[in-house]
Design a protein around this motif. Sequence first.
Motif, mmCIF file in Angstrom:
data_model
loop_
_atom_site.group_PDB
_atom_site.id
_atom_site.type_symbol
_atom_site.label_atom_id
_atom_site.label_comp_id
_atom_site.label_asym_id
_atom_site.label_seq_id
_atom_site.Cartn_x
_atom_site.Cartn_y
_atom_site.Cartn_z
ATOM 1 N N ASP A 1 0.856 -1.160 0.000
ATOM 2 C CA ASP A 1 0.000 0.000 0.000
ATOM 3 C C ASP A 1 0.907 1.229 0.000
ATOM 4 O OD1 ASP A 1 -2.330 1.501 0.050
ATOM 5 O OD2 ASP A 1 -3.054 0.698 1.926
ATOM 6 N N THR A 2 0.329 2.383 0.220
ATOM 7 C CA THR A 2 1.100 3.621 0.262
ATOM 8 C C THR A 2 0.688 4.447 1.469
ATOM 9 O OG1 THR A 2 -0.529 4.784 -1.104
ATOM 10 C CG2 THR A 2 1.336 3.754 -2.255
ATOM 11 N N VAL A 3 1.520 5.430 1.780
ATOM 12 C CA VAL A 3 1.185 6.438 2.785
ATOM 13 C C VAL A 3 1.832 7.741 2.325
ATOM 14 C CG1 VAL A 3 3.171 5.966 4.297
ATOM 15 C CG2 VAL A 3 1.070 6.959 5.256
ATOM 16 N N LYS A 4 1.101 8.815 2.471
ATOM 17 C CA LYS A 4 1.653 10.126 2.138
ATOM 18 C C LYS A 4 2.326 10.684 3.384
ATOM 19 C CE LYS A 4 -1.719 11.095 -1.446
ATOM 20 N NZ LYS A 4 -2.123 9.696 -1.495
ATOM 21 N N ALA A 5 3.531 11.195 3.218
ATOM 22 C CA ALA A 5 4.285 11.736 4.342
ATOM 23 C C ALA A 5 4.983 13.010 3.901
ATOM 24 C CB ALA A 5 5.308 10.721 4.829
ATOM 25 N N LYS A 6 4.991 13.975 4.785
ATOM 26 C CA LYS A 6 5.663 15.239 4.508
ATOM 27 C C LYS A 6 7.043 15.199 5.146
ATOM 28 C CE LYS A 6 3.137 18.834 4.139
ATOM 29 N NZ LYS A 6 2.290 20.011 4.297
ATOM 30 N N SER A 7 8.053 15.484 4.348
ATOM 31 C CA SER A 7 9.428 15.470 4.858
ATOM 32 C C SER A 7 9.695 16.758 5.633
ATOM 33 C CB SER A 7 10.424 15.304 3.712
ATOM 34 O OG SER A 7 10.326 16.407 2.831
ATOM 35 N N ILE A 8 10.832 16.803 6.292
ATOM 36 C CA ILE A 8 11.195 17.967 7.097
ATOM 37 C C ILE A 8 11.290 19.233 6.243
ATOM 38 C CG2 ILE A 8 13.706 17.696 6.961
ATOM 39 C CD1 ILE A 8 13.663 18.307 10.043
ATOM 40 N N ASP A 9 11.570 19.062 4.933
ATOM 41 C CA ASP A 9 11.646 20.228 4.045
ATOM 42 C C ASP A 9 10.276 20.627 3.493
ATOM 43 O OD1 ASP A 9 11.274 18.132 2.299
ATOM 44 O OD2 ASP A 9 13.129 18.442 1.181
ATOM 45 N N GLY A 10 9.209 19.964 3.983
ATOM 46 C CA GLY A 10 7.852 20.336 3.611
ATOM 47 C C GLY A 10 7.329 19.695 2.339
ATOM 48 N N ILE A 11 8.110 18.832 1.726
ATOM 49 C CA ILE A 11 7.692 18.188 0.478
ATOM 50 C C ILE A 11 6.915 16.920 0.819
ATOM 51 C CG2 ILE A 11 8.471 17.056 -1.636
ATOM 52 C CD1 ILE A 11 10.954 18.905 -1.498
ATOM 53 N N GLU A 12 5.701 16.799 0.250
ATOM 54 C CA GLU A 12 4.913 15.587 0.486
ATOM 55 C C GLU A 12 5.319 14.522 -0.521
ATOM 56 O OE1 GLU A 12 0.415 14.735 -0.192
ATOM 57 O OE2 GLU A 12 0.658 15.480 1.867
ATOM 58 N N ARG A 13 5.538 13.320 0.004
ATOM 59 C CA ARG A 13 5.932 12.184 -0.830
ATOM 60 C C ARG A 13 4.983 11.029 -0.570
ATOM 61 N NH1 ARG A 13 10.750 14.672 0.573
ATOM 62 N NH2 ARG A 13 12.211 14.961 -1.128
ATOM 63 N N THR A 14 4.846 10.179 -1.562
ATOM 64 C CA THR A 14 4.096 8.946 -1.393
ATOM 65 C C THR A 14 5.103 7.823 -1.192
ATOM 66 O OG1 THR A 14 2.280 9.750 -2.761
ATOM 67 C CG2 THR A 14 2.441 7.375 -2.455
ATOM 68 N N LEU A 15 4.996 7.137 -0.073
ATOM 69 C CA LEU A 15 5.915 6.059 0.276
ATOM 70 C C LEU A 15 5.206 4.720 0.164
ATOM 71 C CD1 LEU A 15 7.349 7.718 3.498
ATOM 72 C CD2 LEU A 15 8.322 7.805 1.200
ATOM 73 N N HIS A 16 5.925 3.701 -0.246
ATOM 74 C CA HIS A 16 5.374 2.350 -0.330
ATOM 75 C C HIS A 16 5.582 1.674 1.024
ATOM 76 C CE1 HIS A 16 4.622 2.440 -4.633
ATOM 77 N NE2 HIS A 16 5.715 3.185 -4.695
ATOM 78 N N VAL A 17 4.533 0.991 1.509
ATOM 79 C CA VAL A 17 4.587 0.370 2.825
ATOM 80 C C VAL A 17 4.035 -1.049 2.781
ATOM 81 C CG1 VAL A 17 4.509 2.514 4.170
ATOM 82 C CG2 VAL A 17 2.374 1.450 3.439
ATOM 83 N N ALA A 18 4.544 -1.884 3.686
ATOM 84 C CA ALA A 18 4.010 -3.234 3.900
ATOM 85 C C ALA A 18 2.933 -3.116 4.969
ATOM 86 C CB ALA A 18 5.120 -4.177 4.348
ATOM 87 N N VAL A 19 1.820 -3.799 4.771
ATOM 88 C CA VAL A 19 0.681 -3.649 5.678
ATOM 89 C C VAL A 19 0.069 -4.992 6.059
ATOM 90 C CG1 VAL A 19 0.070 -1.363 4.775
ATOM 91 C CG2 VAL A 19 -0.954 -3.388 3.738
#
Length: 155
Positions: A1-19
């Motif tokens: 699956d995925t999760v959206k996460a904002k990095s410390i520099d404020g950029i939102e990224r979509t990360l792949h995750v095991a669930v």
Amino acid sequence: DTVKAKSIDGIERTLHVAVIGNPCDNPDELHAPFHQSYGFKRETSIADSAPEVRCLSDGSLEGAMMSDGGYVIIGMVFDAMDIAEEDNKTIESPARDGTPGRISISNEGVSFQDEKEYSTMCNQRAENGYNSGMGEIFRKVSAISPINESIPVAF
């Protein structure tokens, strides 16, 4: 699956995750008795063997991060190399005997461990009934609320 996460520099990224599915969908199953397949082979339950697996009154798993698809995140999946969306395809790694812990290096110079290195060890554990470690508990927690494969999971 995925999760959206904002990095410390404020950029939102979509990360792949095991669930896994949320065991708190069926919290009574945490107290269902079973016989351990290894060690003392005593009767126990997930609640007794893994007391840190706790459900809150709102039906959530205490301390769990949830994916975009609403599943419990158990780990992140990192790509050994960046792949453009239009080039997203299966990449074959060289055939060789699995050696857990071996480090591979991508064409871009990124060091990583390929999951295929663990296939022999994982197959041996399966053949022996996952007869050691927390694997049995993890599999039981994961089986409480299986992920419905007919529901699309984001990639």
